[in-house]
Scaffold this motif. Structure first.
Motif, PDB file in Angstrom:
ATOM      1  N   PRO A 380       0.800  -1.238   0.000  1.00  0.00           N
ATOM      2  CA  PRO A 380       0.000   0.000   0.000  1.00  0.00           C
ATOM      3  C   PRO A 380       0.825   1.277   0.000  1.00  0.00           C
ATOM      4  CG  PRO A 380      -0.835  -1.589   1.599  1.00  0.00           C
ATOM      5  CD  PRO A 380       0.479  -2.114   1.135  1.00  0.00           C
ATOM      6  N   TRP A 381       2.011   1.258   0.631  1.00  0.00           N
ATOM      7  CA  TRP A 381       2.847   2.456   0.642  1.00  0.00           C
ATOM      8  C   TRP A 381       4.290   2.032   0.868  1.00  0.00           C
ATOM      9  CZ3 TRP A 381       4.669   5.454   5.240  1.00  0.00           C
ATOM     10  CH2 TRP A 381       4.590   4.716   6.423  1.00  0.00           C
ATOM     11  N   GLU A 382       5.173   3.000   0.954  1.00  0.00           N
ATOM     12  CA  GLU A 382       6.605   2.712   0.972  1.00  0.00           C
ATOM     13  C   GLU A 382       7.060   1.993   2.233  1.00  0.00           C
ATOM     14  OE1 GLU A 382      10.622   5.157  -0.333  1.00  0.00           O
ATOM     15  OE2 GLU A 382       9.033   6.192   0.735  1.00  0.00           O
ATOM     16  N   ARG A 383       6.371   2.220   3.350  1.00  0.00           N
ATOM     17  CA  ARG A 383       6.730   1.636   4.646  1.00  0.00           C
ATOM     18  C   ARG A 383       8.125   2.061   5.087  1.00  0.00           C
ATOM     19  NH1 ARG A 383       4.321  -4.328   3.171  1.00  0.00           N
ATOM     20  NH2 ARG A 383       2.133  -3.841   3.510  1.00  0.00           N
ATOM     21  N   LYS A 384       8.420   3.310   4.809  1.00  0.00           N
ATOM     22  CA  LYS A 384       9.681   3.893   5.241  1.00  0.00           C
ATOM     23  C   LYS A 384       9.423   5.272   5.827  1.00  0.00           C
ATOM     24  CE  LYS A 384      12.727   1.515   1.967  1.00  0.00           C
ATOM     25  NZ  LYS A 384      13.710   1.688   0.873  1.00  0.00           N
ATOM     26  N   LEU A 385      10.326   5.697   6.686  1.00  0.00           N
ATOM     27  CA  LEU A 385      10.252   7.038   7.255  1.00  0.00           C
ATOM     28  C   LEU A 385      11.322   7.891   6.583  1.00  0.00           C
ATOM     29  CD1 LEU A 385       9.784   6.336  11.074  1.00  0.00           C
ATOM     30  CD2 LEU A 385       8.058   6.780   9.350  1.00  0.00           C
ATOM     31  N   ARG A 386      10.890   8.958   5.964  1.00  0.00           N
ATOM     32  CA  ARG A 386      11.843   9.854   5.318  1.00  0.00           C
ATOM     33  C   ARG A 386      12.628  10.603   6.386  1.00  0.00           C
ATOM     34  NH1 ARG A 386       7.002  11.464   1.168  1.00  0.00           N
ATOM     35  NH2 ARG A 386       6.842   9.367   0.265  1.00  0.00           N
ATOM     36  N   GLN A 387      13.876  10.866   6.102  1.00  0.00           N
ATOM     37  CA  GLN A 387      14.788  11.404   7.105  1.00  0.00           C
ATOM     38  C   GLN A 387      15.417  12.721   6.649  1.00  0.00           C
ATOM     39  OE1 GLN A 387      15.787   8.690  10.105  1.00  0.00           O
ATOM     40  NE2 GLN A 387      13.673   9.042   9.453  1.00  0.00           N
ATOM     41  N   TYR A 388      15.759  13.534   7.646  1.00  0.00           N
ATOM     42  CA  TYR A 388      16.442  14.798   7.374  1.00  0.00           C
ATOM     43  C   TYR A 388      17.298  15.140   8.590  1.00  0.00           C
ATOM     44  CZ  TYR A 388      17.323  19.759   6.698  1.00  0.00           C
ATOM     45  OH  TYR A 388      17.931  20.975   6.566  1.00  0.00           O
ATOM     46  N   THR A 389      18.533  15.582   8.338  1.00  0.00           N
ATOM     47  CA  THR A 389      19.449  15.966   9.413  1.00  0.00           C
ATOM     48  C   THR A 389      19.981  17.358   9.133  1.00  0.00           C
ATOM     49  OG1 THR A 389      20.113  13.644   9.631  1.00  0.00           O
ATOM     50  CG2 THR A 389      21.481  15.280  10.729  1.00  0.00           C
ATOM     51  N   ILE A 390      19.687  18.278  10.013  1.00  0.00           N
ATOM     52  CA  ILE A 390      20.105  19.665   9.814  1.00  0.00           C
ATOM     53  C   ILE A 390      21.622  19.783   9.736  1.00  0.00           C
ATOM     54  CG2 ILE A 390      20.247  21.918  10.962  1.00  0.00           C
ATOM     55  CD1 ILE A 390      17.401  21.550  11.883  1.00  0.00           C
ATOM     56  N   LEU A 391      22.330  19.075  10.607  1.00  0.00           N
ATOM     57  CA  LEU A 391      23.784  19.210  10.663  1.00  0.00           C
ATOM     58  C   LEU A 391      24.470  18.679   9.411  1.00  0.00           C
ATOM     59  CD1 LEU A 391      24.534  18.303  14.390  1.00  0.00           C
ATOM     60  CD2 LEU A 391      23.948  20.502  13.368  1.00  0.00           C
ATOM     61  N   GLU A 392      23.791  17.826   8.645  1.00  0.00           N
ATOM     62  CA  GLU A 392      24.373  17.287   7.422  1.00  0.00           C
ATOM     63  C   GLU A 392      23.915  18.041   6.174  1.00  0.00           C
ATOM     64  OE1 GLU A 392      23.390  13.193   7.225  1.00  0.00           O
ATOM     65  OE2 GLU A 392      24.582  12.610   8.984  1.00  0.00           O
ATOM     66  N   SER A 393      22.726  18.635   6.230  1.00  0.00           N
ATOM     67  CA  SER A 393      22.119  19.195   5.017  1.00  0.00           C
ATOM     68  C   SER A 393      22.037  20.711   4.997  1.00  0.00           C
ATOM     69  CB  SER A 393      20.702  18.616   4.844  1.00  0.00           C
ATOM     70  OG  SER A 393      20.738  17.210   4.807  1.00  0.00           O
ATOM     71  N   CYS A 541      33.438  24.047   8.674  1.00  0.00           N
ATOM     72  CA  CYS A 541      33.484  22.712   9.279  1.00  0.00           C
ATOM     73  C   CYS A 541      33.232  21.670   8.200  1.00  0.00           C
ATOM     74  CB  CYS A 541      32.444  22.586  10.389  1.00  0.00           C
ATOM     75  SG  CYS A 541      32.710  23.708  11.776  1.00  0.00           S
ATOM     76  N   LYS A 542      34.238  20.880   7.891  1.00  0.00           N
ATOM     77  CA  LYS A 542      34.148  19.937   6.792  1.00  0.00           C
ATOM     78  C   LYS A 542      33.590  18.578   7.207  1.00  0.00           C
ATOM     79  CE  LYS A 542      36.089  22.871   3.967  1.00  0.00           C
ATOM     80  NZ  LYS A 542      35.334  23.520   2.870  1.00  0.00           N
ATOM     81  N   THR A 543      33.824  18.169   8.429  1.00  0.00           N
ATOM     82  CA  THR A 543      33.427  16.834   8.876  1.00  0.00           C
ATOM     83  C   THR A 543      32.378  16.910   9.974  1.00  0.00           C
ATOM     84  OG1 THR A 543      35.143  16.707  10.585  1.00  0.00           O
ATOM     85  CG2 THR A 543      35.736  15.988   8.342  1.00  0.00           C
ATOM     86  N   GLY A 544      31.714  15.782  10.221  1.00  0.00           N
ATOM     87  CA  GLY A 544      30.742  15.715  11.304  1.00  0.00           C
ATOM     88  C   GLY A 544      31.378  15.968  12.646  1.00  0.00           C
ATOM     89  N   GLU A 545      32.605  15.488  12.832  1.00  0.00           N
ATOM     90  CA  GLU A 545      33.338  15.706  14.081  1.00  0.00           C
ATOM     91  C   GLU A 545      33.546  17.185  14.346  1.00  0.00           C
ATOM     92  OE1 GLU A 545      35.426  14.752  17.553  1.00  0.00           O
ATOM     93  OE2 GLU A 545      34.383  13.366  16.207  1.00  0.00           O
ATOM     94  N   GLU A 546      33.943  17.922  13.314  1.00  0.00           N
ATOM     95  CA  GLU A 546      34.165  19.359  13.470  1.00  0.00           C
ATOM     96  C   GLU A 546      32.868  20.090  13.788  1.00  0.00           C
ATOM     97  OE1 GLU A 546      35.937  20.519   9.817  1.00  0.00           O
ATOM     98  OE2 GLU A 546      37.949  19.823  10.341  1.00  0.00           O
ATOM     99  N   ARG A 547      31.781  19.681  13.166  1.00  0.00           N
ATOM    100  CA  ARG A 547      30.500  20.342  13.421  1.00  0.00           C
ATOM    101  C   ARG A 547      30.033  20.099  14.862  1.00  0.00           C
ATOM    102  NH1 ARG A 547      29.672  18.979   7.814  1.00  0.00           N
ATOM    103  NH2 ARG A 547      28.838  16.906   8.329  1.00  0.00           N
ATOM    104  N   ILE A 548      30.191  18.880  15.332  1.00  0.00           N
ATOM    105  CA  ILE A 548      29.777  18.568  16.704  1.00  0.00           C
ATOM    106  C   ILE A 548      30.612  19.353  17.707  1.00  0.00           C
ATOM    107  CG2 ILE A 548      29.676  16.755  18.462  1.00  0.00           C
ATOM    108  CD1 ILE A 548      27.434  16.609  16.413  1.00  0.00           C
ATOM    109  N   ARG A 549      31.916  19.433  17.485  1.00  0.00           N
ATOM    110  CA  ARG A 549      32.781  20.182  18.406  1.00  0.00           C
ATOM    111  C   ARG A 549      32.405  21.666  18.422  1.00  0.00           C
ATOM    112  NH1 ARG A 549      32.883  16.426  20.363  1.00  0.00           N
ATOM    113  NH2 ARG A 549      34.303  14.659  20.196  1.00  0.00           N
ATOM    114  N   LYS A 550      32.092  22.190  17.238  1.00  0.00           N
ATOM    115  CA  LYS A 550      31.690  23.593  17.155  1.00  0.00           C
ATOM    116  C   LYS A 550      30.394  23.821  17.924  1.00  0.00           C
ATOM    117  CE  LYS A 550      32.339  27.705  15.225  1.00  0.00           C
ATOM    118  NZ  LYS A 550      33.565  28.504  15.382  1.00  0.00           N
TER     119      LYS A 550
END
Length: 651
Positions: A380-393, A541-550
């Motif tokens: 009946p439908w995709e049976r998935k949850l669409r996702q979004y992450t502010i820190l990545e996008s 900030c190029k990497t996820g690590e740098e963004r989290i530290r910031k």
């Protein structure tokens, strides 16, 4: 310089002259015939393409696929209309034109698995399908008047939501109980949910062919769909009816899997009622006309194609006509196959089984019906949850080509920072957590504070549930969850629930604000401001690590900065104080997100949910259907009293 300008003028004049000459040639009989024969091939291709891939748009979240299907859907209509106009406007007579016109009109008028692309589009074809409006509205009126007194037909003290005793919800046949304007009465021709469960036939017996209740649940879903459809016609149910439905939801012994399976099918029926012609076809007696139409089309196509391939008829015109007939016939045959295994056909067969004793006694018939009813060709439908992450996008800039269909309104509006993450499977853990949170409802919904109290952290964290808008609450907790996901990542069901729901609600903020409590314009404004702040803060900030530290530095800084990103960073730091017990952190976050998921579900904007069904639907729409049946509403957070619950879902 003058010579250059003169040469340019000559070139332009030559181009205009050639274009004029081509236009005149196209208006000649030979030109019009050439156009007709030129467009026949693309039309046949588009019909076959839509036949093969048209249903994928509600089962696949790929943006490119949506754009291609929208283009094919739109272009096919224009090409067919233009070709029909050319054939009618030609100054000469061609016997093949009448044949082509007939089959193209048959396709436009009878195809039922090619659904309209949006509710606006749906309203256009419904102007012509007047019988659909009369049938739908008339049936809905009968259902509304019957449900206004249905609760009086049973003893409220003798309700059994397990055996469905006392649940006299109509499945089929309500039109037979309306006599001379009198109220709907239960007759032998009317099949109710209670009758379905009381059926002694082996096929529907809990100790026979329906141990898992999946066959009976098909009809239960159809009955609930009729109740949900009342909301789209400005009808309402009495409080007693909602109480019965809430009792059924709360006493669901087979758990969350069955509840969401029933709702999934219910929304499938709702989708069909808006975007296909199944409601017309499966009215009493109409499916026989459809069968007759397909039979005549098939036989007529075969005869015509054989005639076209006779030696003295072989030419381009006959070959192209054969191509059209083949494409139309394939489309109709596939649609008939899908129709025969549709949920509507299953309801019709099961109701006929209940009404007919000879069917219940026939092993051959029950095997055939059982085979059809347990066959699901398309989910009946995709049976998935669409996702979004502010820190990545947050740094995403959309390409220009995608803005064209977005401006046309056929995919989500494209803005900076809006890039979806890969979708997540709707896992059993997520469904269990959300359904348990829903069942814990005892009178007032809260936006996460109840779960914080149960985990004894409300004193230090409840401030983050009392932000100015729900959009800010979602974003702040999403940022905090993202920080925890990086710092205390564990392999645990609570971790799975929290991260998936956090990214899903962030996705709703970015892509489907109409499905959330706040005004969509306010939600878009807060989101845009958050993206600007994130880009400024995390620049370089190029990497996820740098963004989290910031972010961690930003959260610890003592200043007057007042932003959602700042609140999220501070909340993340508070949660990480329990870093020695990561399981507890994720227990708090999982229960918070499950409760917030239920909190955002109630909505008065039924149209927004119906529009989203056309592009695959959303998990929040499934919850909206559940809370609508139980008449669960959301009050302002500041006015909510304490919600008492005995225990959390994970205990």
């Amino acid at each position: 310089m003058r010579d250059l300008q003169g040469s340019r003028t000559v070139t332009v004049d030559q181009t205009i002259s050639k274009a004029t000459e081509v236009g005149k040639r196209l208006q000649t009989p030979e030109g019009m015939l050439g156009q007709i024969e030129f467009f026949v091939g693309p039309i046949a291709f588009l019909l076959l393409f839509l036949m093969a891939f048209g249903s994928l748009r509600r089962r696949n979240n790929n943006t490119m696929l949506k754009v291609v299907l929208w283009a094919a859907y739109t272009l096919s209509g224009y090409l067919i209309t233009y070709t029909l106009w050319l054939m009618c406007d030609t100054p000469f007579h061609n016997p093949l034109f009448s044949l082509r016109t007939t089959f193209l009109m048959i396709f436009l008028g009878s195809s039922n698995s090619f659904s309209s692309y949006s509710l606006k589009d749906d309203e256009q074809w419904k102007k012509y399908a007047w019988q659909h409006i009369v049938t739908f509205m008339g049936t809905t009126k009968l259902t509304s008047e019957y449900m206004s007194s249905e609760h009086q037909l049973s003893d409220p003290c003798n309700l059994d939501p397990i055996q469905m005793r006392g649940y006299k919800y109509v499945v089929r046949g309500e039109e037979t109980g309306w006599i001379d304007g009198s109220p709907l009465k239960i007759t032998d021709e009317i099949v109710t949910v209670e009758k379905m469960w009381a059926c002694q036939g082996w096929l529907l017996s809990s100790s026979g062919g329906d141990e898992d209740c999946k066959l009976k649940d098909i009809c239960l879903s159809f009955s609930l769909y009729k109740l949900l459809a009342l909301r789209f016609c400005s009808y309402s149910l009495p409080k007693e009816a909602h109480k019965k439905l809430w009792k059924f939801i709360r006493n669901e012994e087979n758990g969350y899997e069955r509840a969401f399976r029933v709702i999934e099918l219910e929304l499938s029926f709702l989708f069909d009622s808006f975007y296909t012609k199944y409601p017309i076809i499966f009215q009493s007696g109409c499916w026989k006309l459809k069968l007759m139409e397909i039979s005549l089309l098939f036989i007529g196509s075969l005869v015509t194609i054989v005639f076209c391939f006779l030696p003295y008829n072989m030419n381009v015109g006959f070959l192209l006509t054969s191509l059209i007939l083949t494409a139309c016939t394939c489309v109709e045959l596939l649609q008939f196959f899908l129709m025969a295994f549709s949920e509507w056909a299953k309801v019709l067969l099961l109701c006929k089984y209940i009404r007919t004793n000879s069917w219940q006694e026939s092993k051959r018939i029950r095997k055939l019906i059982g085979l059809i009813c347990r066959t699901q060709i398309l989910k009946p439908w995709e049976r998935k949850l669409r996702q979004y992450t502010i820190l990545e996008s947050h740094g995403y800039t959309p390409p220009r080509w995608i803005c064209i269909p977005a401006k046309a309104g056929y995919i989500h509006r494209v803005r900076r920072g809006k890039k979806q993450s890969p979708p997540a499977k709707l896992s059993s853990e997520v469904k269990r957590a959300v359904f348990h949170s829903l069942k814990s409802y005892t009178g007032v919904l809260e936006n996460g504070e109840a779960s914080l109290r149960l985990n004894k952290v409300a004193g230090k964290l409840s401030w983050a549930c009392r932000l100015e808008t729900q959009t800010r609450v979602i974003i702040a907790w999403h940022v905090a969850t993202s920080i925890c996901e990086h710092e205390v990542r564990i392999s645990d069901s609570n971790f799975l629930v929290a991260t998936i729901l956090s990214k899903y609600l962030a996705y709703l903020v970015a892509f489907s604000p109409k499905l959330l409590p706040d005004c969509p314009d306010d939600t878009e404004y807060v989101f845009d401001q958050t993206i600007l702040q994130s880009r400024e803060l995390l620049e370089g900030c190029k990497t996820g690590e740098e963004r989290i530290r910031k972010l961690e530095e930003f959260g610890k800084a003592v200043d007057d900065t007042n932003s959602v990103i700042k609140w999220g960073a501070q909340l993340g730091q508070q949660l990480l104080k329990d870093k020695k017990d990561p399981a507890f952190i994720w227990k708090v976050l999982a229960e918070f997100w499950a409760e917030l998921m239920v909190y955002v579900a109630p909505s008065d904007d039924a149209k927004a949910h119906a529009e989203n069904l056309a592009i695959g639907g959303e998990f929040v729409t499934h919850l909206w259907a559940l809370v609508s049946h139980a008449d669960i509403k959301r009050g302002p957070p500041a006015e909510q009293p304490t919600l008492k619950r005995s225990q959390s879902w994970s205990n």
